[in-house]
Design a protein around this motif. Structure first.
Motif, PDB file in Angstrom:
ATOM      1  N   ASN A 138       0.846  -1.201   0.000  1.00 12.22           N
ATOM      2  CA  ASN A 138       0.000   0.000   0.000  1.00 12.22           C
ATOM      3  C   ASN A 138       0.875   1.243   0.000  1.00 12.22           C
ATOM      4  O   ASN A 138       1.872   1.315   0.747  1.00 12.22           O
ATOM      5  N   TYR A 139       0.529   2.192  -0.817  1.00  9.77           N
ATOM      6  CA  TYR A 139       1.239   3.471  -0.832  1.00  9.77           C
ATOM      7  C   TYR A 139       0.265   4.563  -1.265  1.00  9.77           C
ATOM      8  O   TYR A 139      -0.797   4.292  -1.810  1.00  9.77           O
ATOM      9  N   ARG A 140       0.651   5.787  -0.986  1.00  8.79           N
ATOM     10  CA  ARG A 140      -0.221   6.938  -1.243  1.00  8.79           C
ATOM     11  C   ARG A 140       0.415   7.838  -2.289  1.00  8.79           C
ATOM     12  O   ARG A 140       1.612   8.124  -2.239  1.00  8.79           O
ATOM     13  N   MET A 141      -0.392   8.309  -3.240  1.00  8.94           N
ATOM     14  CA  MET A 141       0.064   9.239  -4.269  1.00  8.94           C
ATOM     15  C   MET A 141      -0.608  10.590  -4.021  1.00  8.94           C
ATOM     16  O   MET A 141      -1.840  10.703  -4.039  1.00  8.94           O
ATOM     17  N   ASP A 142       0.210  11.596  -3.749  1.00 11.26           N
ATOM     18  CA  ASP A 142      -0.324  12.925  -3.439  1.00 11.26           C
ATOM     19  C   ASP A 142      -0.883  13.602  -4.683  1.00 11.26           C
ATOM     20  O   ASP A 142      -0.417  13.384  -5.812  1.00 11.26           O
ATOM     21  N   ASN A 143      -1.879  14.426  -4.473  1.00 13.57           N
ATOM     22  CA  ASN A 143      -2.495  15.195  -5.543  1.00 13.57           C
ATOM     23  C   ASN A 143      -3.118  16.440  -4.929  1.00 13.57           C
ATOM     24  O   ASN A 143      -3.659  16.391  -3.827  1.00 13.57           O
ATOM     25  N   ASP A 144      -3.043  17.556  -5.617  1.00 14.78           N
ATOM     26  CA  ASP A 144      -3.612  18.797  -5.082  1.00 14.78           C
ATOM     27  C   ASP A 144      -4.137  19.657  -6.228  1.00 14.78           C
ATOM     28  O   ASP A 144      -3.555  20.667  -6.586  1.00 14.78           O
ATOM     29  N   SER A 145      -5.249  19.234  -6.806  1.00 18.60           N
ATOM     30  CA  SER A 145      -5.926  20.013  -7.839  1.00 18.60           C
ATOM     31  C   SER A 145      -7.222  20.562  -7.258  1.00 18.60           C
ATOM     32  O   SER A 145      -7.855  19.918  -6.428  1.00 18.60           O
ATOM     33  N   ARG A 146      -7.621  21.727  -7.731  1.00 21.19           N
ATOM     34  CA  ARG A 146      -8.791  22.389  -7.150  1.00 21.19           C
ATOM     35  C   ARG A 146      -9.675  22.981  -8.238  1.00 21.19           C
ATOM     36  O   ARG A 146      -9.218  23.271  -9.339  1.00 21.19           O
ATOM     37  N   ILE A 147     -10.921  23.163  -7.875  1.00 18.95           N
ATOM     38  CA  ILE A 147     -11.873  23.868  -8.731  1.00 18.95           C
ATOM     39  C   ILE A 147     -12.670  24.827  -7.857  1.00 18.95           C
ATOM     40  O   ILE A 147     -12.981  24.515  -6.702  1.00 18.95           O
ATOM     41  N   VAL A 148     -12.949  25.996  -8.384  1.00 21.65           N
ATOM     42  CA  VAL A 148     -13.726  27.010  -7.667  1.00 21.65           C
ATOM     43  C   VAL A 148     -15.092  27.134  -8.333  1.00 21.65           C
ATOM     44  O   VAL A 148     -15.184  27.255  -9.560  1.00 21.65           O
ATOM     45  N   ILE A 149     -16.128  27.102  -7.522  1.00 20.47           N
ATOM     46  CA  ILE A 149     -17.503  27.289  -8.001  1.00 20.47           C
ATOM     47  C   ILE A 149     -17.935  28.706  -7.616  1.00 20.47           C
ATOM     48  O   ILE A 149     -17.878  29.087  -6.440  1.00 20.47           O
ATOM     49  N   TYR A 150     -18.345  29.475  -8.605  1.00 27.08           N
ATOM     50  CA  TYR A 150     -18.732  30.865  -8.362  1.00 27.08           C
ATOM     51  C   TYR A 150     -20.005  30.947  -7.511  1.00 27.08           C
ATOM     52  O   TYR A 150     -20.804  30.002  -7.488  1.00 27.08           O
ATOM     53  N   PRO A 151     -20.239  32.068  -6.853  1.00 30.00           N
ATOM     54  CA  PRO A 151     -21.544  32.265  -6.197  1.00 30.00           C
ATOM     55  C   PRO A 151     -22.655  32.296  -7.241  1.00 30.00           C
ATOM     56  O   PRO A 151     -22.453  32.767  -8.365  1.00 30.00           O
ATOM     57  N   ALA A 152     -23.809  31.812  -6.865  1.00 26.10           N
ATOM     58  CA  ALA A 152     -24.942  31.811  -7.793  1.00 26.10           C
ATOM     59  C   ALA A 152     -25.426  33.244  -8.026  1.00 26.10           C
ATOM     60  O   ALA A 152     -25.458  34.067  -7.111  1.00 26.10           O
ATOM     61  N   LYS A 153     -25.794  33.532  -9.256  1.00 21.68           N
ATOM     62  CA  LYS A 153     -26.375  34.834  -9.558  1.00 21.68           C
ATOM     63  C   LYS A 153     -27.840  34.833  -9.148  1.00 21.68           C
ATOM     64  O   LYS A 153     -28.560  33.867  -9.384  1.00 21.68           O
ATOM     65  N   LEU A 154     -28.287  35.925  -8.531  1.00 19.60           N
ATOM     66  CA  LEU A 154     -29.676  36.054  -8.098  1.00 19.60           C
ATOM     67  C   LEU A 154     -30.484  36.645  -9.243  1.00 19.60           C
ATOM     68  O   LEU A 154     -30.385  37.841  -9.541  1.00 19.60           O
ATOM     69  N   GLU A 155     -31.257  35.805  -9.888  1.00 20.65           N
ATOM     70  CA  GLU A 155     -32.000  36.244 -11.067  1.00 20.65           C
ATOM     71  C   GLU A 155     -33.191  37.130 -10.722  1.00 20.65           C
ATOM     72  O   GLU A 155     -33.506  38.063 -11.449  1.00 20.65           O
ATOM     73  N   ASP A 156     -33.858  36.849  -9.616  1.00 19.39           N
ATOM     74  CA  ASP A 156     -35.090  37.570  -9.278  1.00 19.39           C
ATOM     75  C   ASP A 156     -34.980  38.263  -7.916  1.00 19.39           C
ATOM     76  O   ASP A 156     -35.934  38.301  -7.148  1.00 19.39           O
ATOM     77  N   ALA A 157     -33.804  38.793  -7.618  1.00 20.20           N
ATOM     78  CA  ALA A 157     -33.618  39.448  -6.318  1.00 20.20           C
ATOM     79  C   ALA A 157     -34.442  40.734  -6.247  1.00 20.20           C
ATOM     80  O   ALA A 157     -34.451  41.540  -7.182  1.00 20.20           O
ATOM     81  N   ALA A 158     -35.139  40.924  -5.126  1.00 24.78           N
ATOM     82  CA  ALA A 158     -35.965  42.118  -4.920  1.00 24.78           C
ATOM     83  C   ALA A 158     -35.112  43.181  -4.226  1.00 24.78           C
ATOM     84  O   ALA A 158     -35.161  43.352  -3.012  1.00 24.78           O
ATOM     85  N   PHE A 159     -34.311  43.923  -4.999  1.00 28.43           N
ATOM     86  CA  PHE A 159     -33.442  44.943  -4.423  1.00 28.43           C
ATOM     87  C   PHE A 159     -34.270  46.145  -3.972  1.00 28.43           C
ATOM     88  O   PHE A 159     -35.297  46.477  -4.591  1.00 28.43           O
ATOM     89  N   PRO A 160     -33.820  46.814  -2.917  1.00 27.17           N
ATOM     90  CA  PRO A 160     -34.547  48.005  -2.447  1.00 27.17           C
ATOM     91  C   PRO A 160     -34.591  49.080  -3.526  1.00 27.17           C
ATOM     92  O   PRO A 160     -33.688  49.197  -4.355  1.00 27.17           O
ATOM     93  N   GLU A 161     -35.643  49.874  -3.497  1.00 29.22           N
ATOM     94  CA  GLU A 161     -35.815  50.920  -4.494  1.00 29.22           C
ATOM     95  C   GLU A 161     -34.684  51.946  -4.431  1.00 29.22           C
ATOM     96  O   GLU A 161     -34.251  52.473  -5.457  1.00 29.22           O
ATOM     97  N   ALA A 162     -34.184  52.214  -3.225  1.00 30.62           N
ATOM     98  CA  ALA A 162     -33.088  53.179  -3.079  1.00 30.62           C
ATOM     99  C   ALA A 162     -31.856  52.727  -3.853  1.00 30.62           C
ATOM    100  O   ALA A 162     -31.149  53.541  -4.457  1.00 30.62           O
TER     101      ALA A 162
END
Length: 371
Positions: A138-162
């Motif tokens: 048994n042996y271990r092979m190191d790996n360090d790859s990453r992926i970033v998931i963006y924040p979801a866009k708010l399609e129907d956000a009710a922003f204040p009138e101001a």
């Protein structure tokens, strides 16, 4: 007949000895696992490439591999993998490979991740057996790859009138101010700029589309302060903080589409201390960097809302509007806002997650298709 059995036993012993040496020597085995993209939107499908190579001349023994993938990975297709289990926050996939000399085996799986964040494709455990199956290495092979998931866009956000009125006002005034007096140069058209920014005179002279560059005094009209400090109940904090990341992404995208320059300052856990970003609009590379930073930010904060607003007000000399995004408008936030107003740093609009977040907003549930 006895001679035949003796020869068979001798051959088996030789093969066993060779296989023992081969199974215990993994210096020529290489492993790499990485996603096909560096970052993507929540739910977008991407490939995970898992490659195993034998750099040596001799064939490898049969190798059983346990690979650790993010637990939030929604697997859509994984024909080259056998079994899936969950262990200690990881999704483990099992597979078996047999490599010839100088051979590489490439396996792929189609997957998606529904939640914002940075996800790591970690190490893999390898298990190689001998010819007769008496011993395993048994042996271990190191790996360090990453992926970033963006924040979801708010399609129907009710922003204040101001907020919406202030944004419309800034966009209108920006269009009026972008006249020849504020033009400070020209550059090639990239396809992201609005048509009104094209200089037809310069384009005709140079034989290609050229756009006007305006005085930087007009480029950063809005300053976004993203506060991720804990305010209110901890039970609601995580969901509200995720909503704040989506709010920040949506506000930035609205400014990008309108061609309004802005700065983003945040106490989110991106690096040590406060993090700052700027963009002149147009959905270019600066916006992608902001998306990547917001996607990879961890939960929590590196500074208080007071420190954040203090830094924001010191950089708001030419700013027309400050947008504070926070989880909850409690006393510490109101105190920081009061300090900001006393410095006279301009119009301040607040977006609080506890007021804007709909009941339906929650982290998407994992739905795994049958491989």
């Amino acid at each position: 007949m006895l001679t035949f059995f003796v020869i068979v036993i001798l051959v088996a012993l030789i093969l066993q000895r060779l296989s023992l040496r081969n199974a215990g020597d993994h210096r020529n085995i290489r492993y790499e696992c990485k996603p096909s993209v560096r970052a993507c939107e929540p739910g977008d499908v991407f490939l995970v490439h898992s490659n195993v190579a034998n750099l040596g001349l001799r064939p490898s023994p049969s190798i059983r591999i346990e690979e650790r993938f993010p637990q939030s990975l929604n697997v859509l297709e994984a024909e080259q993998f056998n079994v899936r289990t969950f262990v200690s926050g990881y999704r483990i996939f099992y597979s078996t490979v047999l490599l010839g000399g100088h051979q590489q085996i490439r396996r792929n799986l189609r997957a998606s991740i529904p939640q914002r964040g940075e996800y790591r494709f970690s190490y893999a455990d390898f298990c190689a057996g001998d010819f007769l199956g008496f011993r395993e290495y048994n042996y271990r092979m190191d790996n360090d790859s990453r992926i970033v998931i963006y924040p979801a866009k708010l399609e129907d956000a009710a922003f204040p009138e101001a907020y919406t009125n202030a944004l419309d006002d800034i966009a209108r005034r920006k269009q009026l101010l972008e006249d020849p007096i504020s033009v400070c140069g020209y550059r090639d058209y990239t396809g992201r700029e609005p048509m009104r920014q094209i200089s037809w005179k310069q384009s005709a002279a140079r034989g290609s589309l050229i756009v006007k560059q305006f005085d930087p005094v007009w480029q950063h009209s809005v300053l976004i302060a993203l506060d991720t400090q804990l305010h209110g109940d901890f039970d609601e904090y995580i969901a509200q903080q995720e909503y704040c990341f989506s709010l920040a992404r949506t506000v930035c995208e609205q400014l990008e589409q309108r061609g309004v320059g802005y700065q983003l300052v945040t106490n989110a856990v991106i690096r040590e201390g406060l993090s700052g970003f700027s963009s002149s609009g147009g959905m270019g590379g600066a916006f992608r960097k902001i998306l990547y930073a917001l996607g990879g930010a961890r939960l929590g904060s590196v500074a208080s809302v007071d420190e954040l607003m203090h830094a924001v007000c010191h950089g708001a000399e030419r700013c027309e509007m400050i947008v504070l995004i926070s989880t909850h408008g409690e006393k510490r936030v109101e105190s920081a806002l009061g300090m900001a107003r006393e410095t006279g740093c301009g119009r301040i609009v607040t977006l609080f997650a506890d007021e804007l977040m709909p009941v339906s907003f929650s982290q998407p549930e994992e739905k795994e298709a049958t491989a």
